[in-house]
Design an enzyme around this catalytic site. Structure first.
Site, PDB file in Angstrom:
ATOM      1  N   HIS A 132      -7.679   5.927 -17.917  1.00  0.00           N
ATOM      2  CA  HIS A 132      -7.412   6.434 -16.569  1.00  0.00           C
ATOM      3  C   HIS A 132      -6.331   5.595 -15.908  1.00  0.00           C
ATOM      4  CE1 HIS A 132     -11.541   8.618 -16.026  1.00  0.00           C
ATOM      5  NE2 HIS A 132     -10.843   9.061 -17.046  1.00  0.00           N
ATOM      6  N   ASP A 175     -11.937   5.235 -19.625  1.00  0.00           N
ATOM      7  CA  ASP A 175     -11.777   4.943 -18.197  1.00  0.00           C
ATOM      8  C   ASP A 175     -10.636   3.939 -18.079  1.00  0.00           C
ATOM      9  OD1 ASP A 175     -12.272   4.590 -15.395  1.00  0.00           O
ATOM     10  OD2 ASP A 175     -14.360   5.120 -15.701  1.00  0.00           O
TER      11      ASP A 175
END
Length: 513
Positions: free
Chosen positions: A323, A289
């Protein structure tokens, strides 16, 4: 090569070269300690020494430059093996290690020698050092029931005031106890070349995450602590966020690494939340993430405590396969201020520098006067993103969030002020060079992009540059601005884009030099 001291513990030390190169030094170098070679062919701007002796003077040399340090004194060194820890990867070593922590005198060190230590959650206390020696692995138990359930907040029986215990994505929320935690503690260091492994890949933590009603553990959770240091260690495979300082002050991360599989859910590298004075220097991230996500809670926490993320420094860090590399929000209801990001390298992340918020974050959700400089990005899908329509939360895809109508400015409206992106190379972009989208009723104040070069990958893929509803996929789009008061572009070059280099909609003023 000139260099300076970043951190010194009783058994380790960390240093940083004085240059402008992002993350990697311009040439390899050797490090000598007391006249003898110690590190050969070092590549990074930040380097470390371990296995030092307490309260001892050392002379460190890099080329013709040198400096002298004295390691910290300590009151005791306790070996967890003396408390019954086996380190065989099978025996439950939880109580042995926890008892060593309990017994450790103020100013002492708990030493974990090489071995694999199977453990359940551990709690640290004030005024101690936890040393994970090279070859030491703290391996988390995989049984969910072995992680006690903590409430999100409790009431003080004396004052009836709320006490925050656990949090999930910006709100008090019941959670399983984190693998390693500390509460209302101070003066703690975790140092060494060892590993803290959440072992989530061998557990059920990553299964059916959207159906869960109880928050998953962090790898390391610090609740209202101060003067905390991490040096050298590797943290990996957390059940959720890896390192989560919460309402903490004076926290330093030096030359550590954080790893998680690219497809692992919510495994942010680190999420400092409503913290003051946090430093990430020489840290390497490769996670599932966001790498670093600065936060200050959702509406309830922002309105109640009004505690912004302040005085954060991010320098000489490497972010891979995340991300977002450096992210502000989206849980930023207390605001973000006094942030410095420089000399970093981003590689193969979806987005580089990313600001995300939405209606409902609140009037204290203010980010203003932020500068990002001297950053190199390689194979980043969209290097620069500012998004005020971020579609998170259970109501994230409702009309209230996505509507482009000018809604009334009220207690739920966030504010994004001025942002400067300076001295960057963004090579082999794919979706867009930059994507900036402010609220219709509350446009972004100003975007300045100066001395920045963008190139696009020849076989670029298509994707959504921002996580917001009702936008098109993009491929090789240039800089896109919508609902921004002022845009200033100076010495910006771009090659390989499809269409115009700059698109400006609902922008009051565009200045190009």
């Amino acid at each position: 090569m000139k260099f300076h001291v970043l951190y010194v513990s009783s058994v380790s030390a960390c240093f940083e070269l004085e240059n402008s190169a992002p993350y990697y030094a311009e040439e390899n170098y050797d490090v000598c300690v007391n006249g003898s070679p110690a590190l050969l062919g070092v590549r990074t701007n930040v380097f470390s020494l371990f296995d030092l002796q307490p309260e001892t003077e050392y002379t460190i040399a890099v080329g013709e430059d040198s400096l002298t340090i004295t390691t910290r004194q300590e009151t005791a060194c306790l070996n967890v093996r003396d408390f019954g820890a086996k380190g065989d990867g099978v025996t439950d070593d939880t109580f042995a290690i926890q008892n060593a922590i309990y017994v450790c005198p103020r100013g002492g060190r708990v030493r974990v020698p090489a071995g694999t230590y199977a453990v359940r959650p551990l709690v640290l206390k004030s005024h101690m050092t936890l040393e994970l020696c090279e070859g030491a692995l703290l391996l988390a138990d995989t049984c969910e029931e072995h992680y006690p359930l903590f409430p999100g907040e409790i009431r003080d029986d004396r004052t009836d005031e709320a006490i925050q215990v656990s949090t999930w994505e910006g709100n008090p929320f019941p959670c399983r106890q984190s693998f390693i935690s500390a509460y209302h503690a101070e003066d703690i260091a975790i140092v060494g070349k060892g590993i803290i492994d959440g072992n989530a890949q061998n557990s059920t933590w990553w299964h059916n995450v959207k159906q869960r009603t109880i928050g998953r553990p962090r790898l390391v959770f610090l609740n209202q602590c101060r003067n905390i240091r991490f040096h050298g260690i590797l943290g990996r495979n957390s059940a959720s966020w890896n390192f989560h300082p919460f309402f903490c002050k004076d926290v330093g991360f030096y030359n550590i690494a954080v790893e998680a599989p690219k497809d692992s859910p919510n495994t942010d590298g680190t999420d400092p939340e409503s913290c003051d004075d946090v430093r990430y220097i020489g840290v390497r991230f490769s996670v599932g993430d966001d790498a670093i996500a600065l936060k200050s809670g959702k509406m309830y926490m922002g309105m109640k405590y009004q505690t912004p993320a302040t005085r954060h420094v991010i320098r000489n860090c490497l972010m891979e396969y995340a991300h977002g590399a450096v992210v502000l929000g989206s849980e930023m209801s207390g605001g973000v201020k006094d942030l410095t990001v420089s000399q970093c390298l981003f590689s193969h992340t979806d987005r580089g520098l990313r600001i995300k918020t939405r209606r409902g974050r609140g009037k204290y959700a203010v980010i203003d006067g932020v500068e990002f400089s001297n950053i190199r990005m390689e194979n980043v899908m969209t290097p620069l993103v500012v998004n005020m329509y971020y579609y998170c939360d259970p109501d994230g895809k409702t009309e209230y969030v996505w509507s482009k109508e000018a809604l009334p400015i009220d207690d739920g409206t966030p504010y994004l002020g001025s942002f400067t992106f300076r001295d960057m190379e963004c090579l082999d972009c794919e979706w867009a060079a930059g994507y900036f989208y402010g609220l219709t009723e509350q446009p972004v104040g100003s975007i300045t992009i100066e001395n920045v070069r963008f190139t696009f990958k020849e076989d670029a893929s298509s994707g959504f540059p921002a996580m917001m509803s009702y936008i098109d996929q993009e491929c090789k789009r240039g800089l896109y601005f919508n609902s921004v008061k002022q845009v200033k572009l100076k010495n910006v070059t771009m090659s390989g884009q499809i269409g115009d280099a700059v698109t400006a909609l609902n922008v009051e003023k565009v200045v190009e030099e």
